[in-house]
Design a protein around this motif. Structure first.
Motif, mmCIF file in Angstrom:
data_model
loop_
_atom_site.group_PDB
_atom_site.id
_atom_site.type_symbol
_atom_site.label_atom_id
_atom_site.label_comp_id
_atom_site.label_asym_id
_atom_site.label_seq_id
_atom_site.Cartn_x
_atom_site.Cartn_y
_atom_site.Cartn_z
ATOM 1 N N PHE A 128 23.746 27.076 -38.027
ATOM 2 C CA PHE A 128 24.105 25.690 -38.316
ATOM 3 C C PHE A 128 23.052 24.737 -37.751
ATOM 4 O O PHE A 128 22.609 23.796 -38.426
ATOM 5 N N TYR A 129 22.605 24.992 -36.533
ATOM 6 C CA TYR A 129 21.606 24.139 -35.887
ATOM 7 C C TYR A 129 20.271 24.190 -36.635
ATOM 8 O O TYR A 129 19.626 23.156 -36.874
ATOM 9 N N GLN A 130 19.869 25.391 -37.029
ATOM 10 C CA GLN A 130 18.585 25.545 -37.716
ATOM 11 C C GLN A 130 18.574 24.885 -39.094
ATOM 12 O O GLN A 130 17.504 24.551 -39.628
ATOM 13 N N SER A 131 19.778 24.653 -39.645
ATOM 14 C CA SER A 131 19.865 23.974 -40.941
ATOM 15 C C SER A 131 20.007 22.461 -40.780
ATOM 16 O O SER A 131 20.300 21.752 -41.750
ATOM 17 N N GLY A 132 19.831 21.984 -39.547
ATOM 18 C CA GLY A 132 19.855 20.542 -39.309
ATOM 19 C C GLY A 132 21.099 20.022 -38.623
ATOM 20 O O GLY A 132 21.262 18.803 -38.464
#
Length: 396
Positions: A84-88
């Motif tokens: 989730f974090y890596q997708s913004g």
């Protein structure tokens, strides 16, 4: 993962802002790691949804994950939030954290790895992060959500938007409480309804339906949430329910451990622990003298049910009015103030204020002692040292 995000977006988008719990304005939403605990049914999840929706409307990428989802039986929290974090992603809310075995350690890792990710987590009132691995206690800012106050009940069900009245204001002899409220306000109009069916932000089609929901809630807390308490044997769930039922017929009272053990078939050496379990689950409250650590006591001086709604839902007969009065006062005052047992008055608050609880005919003789007030359930406004009971329902 994609399905989780779809569910999250749907739940957040369907959230309404027409009623917010008192805690919403007290939370410092600027903190990176926020924990919200409280008994089942008090509205923790809705409160979090409201925050997420506000941020989403501002253009922030947010998500909600409930850790009792089957997805987390075979997928790690760490990997899910990392994706989730890596997708913004910027804000993640984790619900029912106590249902995920390594929640505290993994949340700590997420906190340390991603300094620009905000984490909001919720859990049962049984959650004690000071006892969890991962040392979250130095990182998380913790809050507890209690049931509805009388003021919130009036807002939610009767569209009356009224102010919080602090204890300092209530006890101020120079303040005319009437000036804080609308002229048309009738303080006792809905107070009996609140005492019976007003503590939880859910409603049934009628009083009996509400009590049925409440009894189901109690069973769920004992059979589902309390299983997470270290040392609690779920096989004793039936005995715990029996103990709670017995307590409901007698509160408030000074517990006789031997008698309770005999009635429930719980060993008397275990009775203290089981009463603490009920207290941690916010089903009962235990009252101790001031200045004594709970851990050093074998038994409390006084036992209450957590709120008056439990009294009406669990009592075999109509609860005694004196019991209702004391239970209400205890359930409300404990939210922001320290409550202790006293040998001379009904309640010692913050180690300095003394309160006697009664009806209109209650003698004010004890009020001649410094810092002593008489709280009465059938008067509308303060008169001298006599205070109306309903007004304490405006403390939050």
């Amino acid at each position: 993962m994609e399905e989780l995000l779809d569910i999250s977006n749907l739940l957040i988008d369907n959230t309404k802002f027409d009623f917010k719990r008192y805690l919403y304005e007290k939370i410092d939403w600027g903190e990176r790691l926020i924990g919200i605990k409280g008994a089942r049914g008090t509205g923790k999840t809705t409160l979090v949804f409201q925050y997420l929706k506000e941020k989403k409307l501002e253009g922030v990428q947010v998500s909600y994950f409930s850790l009792d989802e089957l997805f987390f039986l075979s997928n790690s929290l760490l990997d899910t939030v990392r994706s989730f974090y890596q997708s913004g992603g910027k804000i993640v809310a984790l619900d029912e954290v106590h249902k995920y075995p390594t929640w505290s350690k993994e949340i700590k890792n997420l906190y340390d790895r991603y300094p620009d990710l905000q984490i909001v987590f919720t859990g049962s009132s049984i959650v004690d992060i000071s006892k969890e691995e991962g040392d979250l206690s130095r990182r998380a800012v913790m809050y507890e959500l209690h049931g509805l106050s009388y003021r919130e009940f009036l807002k939610l069900y009767h569209d009356q938007d009224l102010p919080v009245i602090t204890l300092a204001q209530i006890l101020d002899p120079t303040l005319n409480i009437r000036t804080l409220l609308p002229k048309e306000f009738k303080p006792l109009q809905y107070f009996p309804d609140y005492l019976k069916i007003g503590y939880y932000p859910f409603s049934g089609s009628n009083e009996e339906m509400y009590f049925k929901k409440l009894r189901q809630l109690i069973r769920t807390i004992v059979e589902y949430d309390m299983a997470e308490i270290r040392g609690f044997d779920i096989r004793n769930g039936k005995k715990i329910l029996q103990l709670l039922y017995i307590i409901a017929q007698q509160v408030p009272f000074k517990p006789n451990i031997s008698a309770l053990a005999e009635k429930t078939q719980i060993h008397r050496n275990s009775m203290g622990n089981y009463m603490l379990y009920l207290a941690e689950a916010r089903l009962i409250d235990l009252q101790y003298p001031a200045g004594i650590s709970v851990a050093t006591l074998q038994k409390p001086e006084k036992v209450f049910l957590n709120n008056t709604n439990y009294l009406y839902a669990l009592s075999e007969v109509k609860p005694e009015i004196g019991t209702v009065r004391e239970t209400f006062f205890n359930s409300i005052i404990k939210v922001d103030h320290r409550v202790n047992f006293s040998k001379t008055v009904d309640f010692l608050i913050d180690n300095q204020f003394n309160f006697e609880i009664g009806g209109k005919g209650k003698s004010t003789k004890q009020a001649t002692v410094n810092n002593t007030w008489i709280v009465k359930d059938d008067i509308e406004y303060p008169t001298g040292q006599s205070l109306p009971m309903w007004i304490f329902g405006f403390l939050y």
